[in-house]
Design an enzyme around this catalytic site. Structure first.
Site, PDB file in Angstrom:
ATOM      1  N   LEU A 174       0.847  -1.188   0.000  1.00  0.00           N
ATOM      2  CA  LEU A 174       0.000   0.000   0.000  1.00  0.00           C
ATOM      3  C   LEU A 174       0.882   1.237   0.000  1.00  0.00           C
ATOM      4  O   LEU A 174       1.972   1.241   0.577  1.00  0.00           O
ATOM      5  CB  LEU A 174      -0.913   0.023   1.230  1.00  0.00           C
ATOM      6  CG  LEU A 174      -1.938  -1.110   1.347  1.00  0.00           C
ATOM      7  CD1 LEU A 174      -2.694  -0.999   2.661  1.00  0.00           C
ATOM      8  CD2 LEU A 174      -2.911  -1.078   0.182  1.00  0.00           C
ATOM      9  N   ASP A 175       0.403   2.293  -0.612  1.00  0.00           N
ATOM     10  CA  ASP A 175       1.101   3.566  -0.589  1.00  0.00           C
ATOM     11  C   ASP A 175       1.270   4.040   0.851  1.00  0.00           C
ATOM     12  O   ASP A 175       0.460   3.701   1.727  1.00  0.00           O
ATOM     13  CB  ASP A 175       0.300   4.592  -1.400  1.00  0.00           C
ATOM     14  CG  ASP A 175       1.023   5.904  -1.560  1.00  0.00           C
ATOM     15  OD1 ASP A 175       1.980   5.954  -2.338  1.00  0.00           O
ATOM     16  OD2 ASP A 175       0.637   6.878  -0.881  1.00  0.00           O
ATOM     17  N   ARG A 176       2.298   4.825   1.106  1.00  0.00           N
ATOM     18  CA  ARG A 176       2.594   5.266   2.480  1.00  0.00           C
ATOM     19  C   ARG A 176       1.383   5.911   3.146  1.00  0.00           C
ATOM     20  O   ARG A 176       1.092   5.656   4.319  1.00  0.00           O
ATOM     21  CB  ARG A 176       3.764   6.266   2.463  1.00  0.00           C
ATOM     22  CG  ARG A 176       4.082   6.837   3.856  1.00  0.00           C
ATOM     23  CD  ARG A 176       5.264   7.778   3.791  1.00  0.00           C
ATOM     24  NE  ARG A 176       4.969   9.005   3.087  1.00  0.00           N
ATOM     25  CZ  ARG A 176       4.413  10.083   3.656  1.00  0.00           C
ATOM     26  NH1 ARG A 176       4.072  10.059   4.935  1.00  0.00           N
ATOM     27  NH2 ARG A 176       4.191  11.177   2.957  1.00  0.00           N
ATOM     28  N   GLN A 515      -2.718   1.481  -4.192  1.00  0.00           N
ATOM     29  CA  GLN A 515      -2.984   2.910  -3.993  1.00  0.00           C
ATOM     30  C   GLN A 515      -2.077   3.544  -2.969  1.00  0.00           C
ATOM     31  O   GLN A 515      -1.793   2.984  -1.965  1.00  0.00           O
ATOM     32  CB  GLN A 515      -4.444   3.099  -3.573  1.00  0.00           C
ATOM     33  CG  GLN A 515      -5.388   2.449  -4.542  1.00  0.00           C
ATOM     34  CD  GLN A 515      -5.112   2.781  -5.978  1.00  0.00           C
ATOM     35  OE1 GLN A 515      -5.011   3.940  -6.320  1.00  0.00           O
ATOM     36  NE2 GLN A 515      -4.945   1.809  -6.837  1.00  0.00           N
TER      37      GLN A 515
END
Length: 515
Positions: A174-176, A515
């Site tokens: 997952l994105d940060r 995402q």
């Protein structure tokens, strides 16, 4: 044709040489790097050596050009001085400003590392067995070591909790800024099993998000292609020449502008309400998302294009960067240069313009009946001033004007609460065959405001016939696309197509990177 035997014991005359071992950290890593302060997980500064193979886009370029154009952690002057001082090496040998990088070479850079703080929230455990840990990743914590983060990552935090001998193997990423369900394998066999499922696209992913304004009714399908515009800034945009991307959206709730109810306290005054996001002054929607492909920032970019960006997204919901229309319906490169120039300042001297303090929402103080109105006004004034002061204190990460007394680098302030994550949550993963499903709770920012009704759990995605979907974008599979690249659940020609041009849906009636 006769077969000719080959002597496999012979060594080629010019074997490819392995690069030298240059991964040498100039000091022992900290044994207990974490400490907690102000609700944040922090890491004490330490020396560290970055090592990376030459990327394809770096080949044939000078080092000074690569550092200045690709990295924004430090100002250009720092990288020039580091190169001149021999802090950067190529294949173990000191390199200079104008060293040309070639394929296969290893670039090493030693520096005093300052990691940004992340949320102090613990990593939640949704499920665990002999081969797999399903976690609920907190927002704002990156998965792997990258950029300014190493110890403040999901991998290193889990290793610190379970021992250095344990090697977590993330199966999805997952994105940060995104929170939610992630799979961590305990051994290679489990990692291979989950990876094969993801590769086969037999895993069903669901997200929930909070967006600007009233999202349309029904199921909206956006299949606009996406391309990376700037790796340095992490900017992705809709482009006809981009990669195929398809996301389905369904509104779960809409909450019009409202005044938060005063918080009843035990002291003399009510608690001050939190800032209201500028993009929510027309209300906001909670939206269920079903990505059918896995492009970087896919949900964020598609929502921006549709005119309903995630309300606290520091990139795609930033008026200082994209202007008042926030990039709605934009699919050309006409403004890319000015957008990248503005975005480059965010986090340095400016903060993202996604929040706004609405002073008229300061809660009324709790005072005895019959109290002189002038006293009430004085208390309200003090409450308001304190609220504004606290808001400006937490406006966000930017250069503080101070320098490190060890390495003389510029220091940043702490990130604001709203910058520790965005309103995007991976709420569920399931096997298409129905064999398993892992789900996390509805995030707090998606729950109905006090005094309002709304969903407190994310329902299972309910498919509808294609003829009932509103398709925004190409609506067809580009000629020549391989069959295995077609997004799941999409035929070649959806029933309702609203072309590639400027489309306004505000009045409509109804281990890949994630995402």
């Amino acid at each position: 044709m006769a077969l000719t035997s080959v002597d496999t014991t012979q060594v080629p005359p010019n074997p490819v040489k392995k690069p030298p071992k240059v991964a040498i950290t100039p000091c022992e890593p900290p044994t207990d790097p974490y400490y907690f302060e102000g609700g944040l997980r922090r890491v004490r500064p330490y020396h560290y050596t970055y090592n990376t193979y030459c990327k394809e886009r770096w080949r044939g370029r000078e080092l000074v050009d690569i550092f200045i154009s690709e990295f924004r952690d430090r100002p250009p002057e720092y990288y020039r001085e580091a190169l001149a001082a021999g802090k950067v090496s190529v294949n173990g040998k000191p390199a200079g400003l104008h060293t040309i990088v070639k394929n296969g070479e290893v670039i090493s850079h030693t520096l005093h590392r300052h990691e940004p703080p992340v949320t102090g929230q613990e990593i939640g455990i949704i499920h665990e067995d002999d081969g797999l840990v399903v976690i609920d990743k907190p927002a704002g914590v990156p998965v792997h070591s990258a950029g300014r983060y190493h110890y403040n990552t999901v991998i290193e935090i889990l290793r610190a909790q379970r021992g250095d001998a344990w090697l977590p193997r993330p199966c999805n990423r997952l994105d940060r800024l995104t929170s939610g369900v992630m799979f961590i394998a305990k051994h290679p066999k489990a990692a291979e099993m989950v990876a094969s499922k993801l590769k086969e696209r037999s895993v069903h992913k669901e997200y929930v998000t909070r967006v600007k304004g009233k999202f349309p009714d029904g199921v909206v399908v956006c299949d606009q292609p996406i391309m990376q515009v700037s790796p340095k800034l992490g900017l992705n945009r809709v482009r006809a020449t981009g990669k195929t991307a398809t996301t389905k959206f369904r509104r779960l709730a809409y909450y019009p502008p409202h005044d938060p109810e005063p918080t009843v306290g035990t002291g003399e005054r009510a608690a001050t309400p939190p800032p209201v996001f500028a993009n929510e002054q027309e209300g906001y929607s909670i939206v269920h998302c079903l990505p059918l492909t896995g492009r970087t920032h896919q949900i964020r970019v598609h929502l921006q294009f549709l005119g309903h960006p995630i309300t606290n997204d520091p990139i795609y919901s930033n008026r200082r960067v994209f202007g008042p229309e926030l990039g709605k319906n934009e699919d050309t490169a006409d403004r890319d240069d000015e957008i990248m120039e503005r975005l480059n300042h965010m986090g340095k001297t400016e903060v993202p313009d996604t929040v706004s303090y609405r002073t008229h929402l300061t809660a009324a103080p709790l005072v005895p009946p019959g109290t002189d109105t002038s006293v009430v006004e004085q208390i309200m004034s003090r409450e308001h001033e304190a609220a504004v002061h606290e808001y400006h204190k937490r406006k966000g990460e930017r250069l503080s004007g101070e320098k490190c007394d060890v390495c003389d680098t510029d220091l940043y302030t702490d990130p604001g609460v709203h910058e520790l994550g965005i309103f995007l949550h991976a709420v569920a993963y399931s096997d298409d065959a129905g064999d398993w499903k892992y789900r996390s709770k509805m995030p707090s920012w998606a729950l109905p405001p006090p005094g309002m009704d709304g969903p407190r759990e994310v329902p299972d995605w309910q498919p509808v016939p294609e003829e009932d979907e509103v398709v925004i974008g190409h609506g067809t599979v580009p000629e020549g696309m391989e069959d295995d690249e077609k997004p799941r659940g999409q035929g070649n020609v959806p029933a309702l197509v609203r072309g590639v041009g400027l489309v306004d849906i505000s009045s409509a009636s109804r281990p890949q990177q994630e995402q």
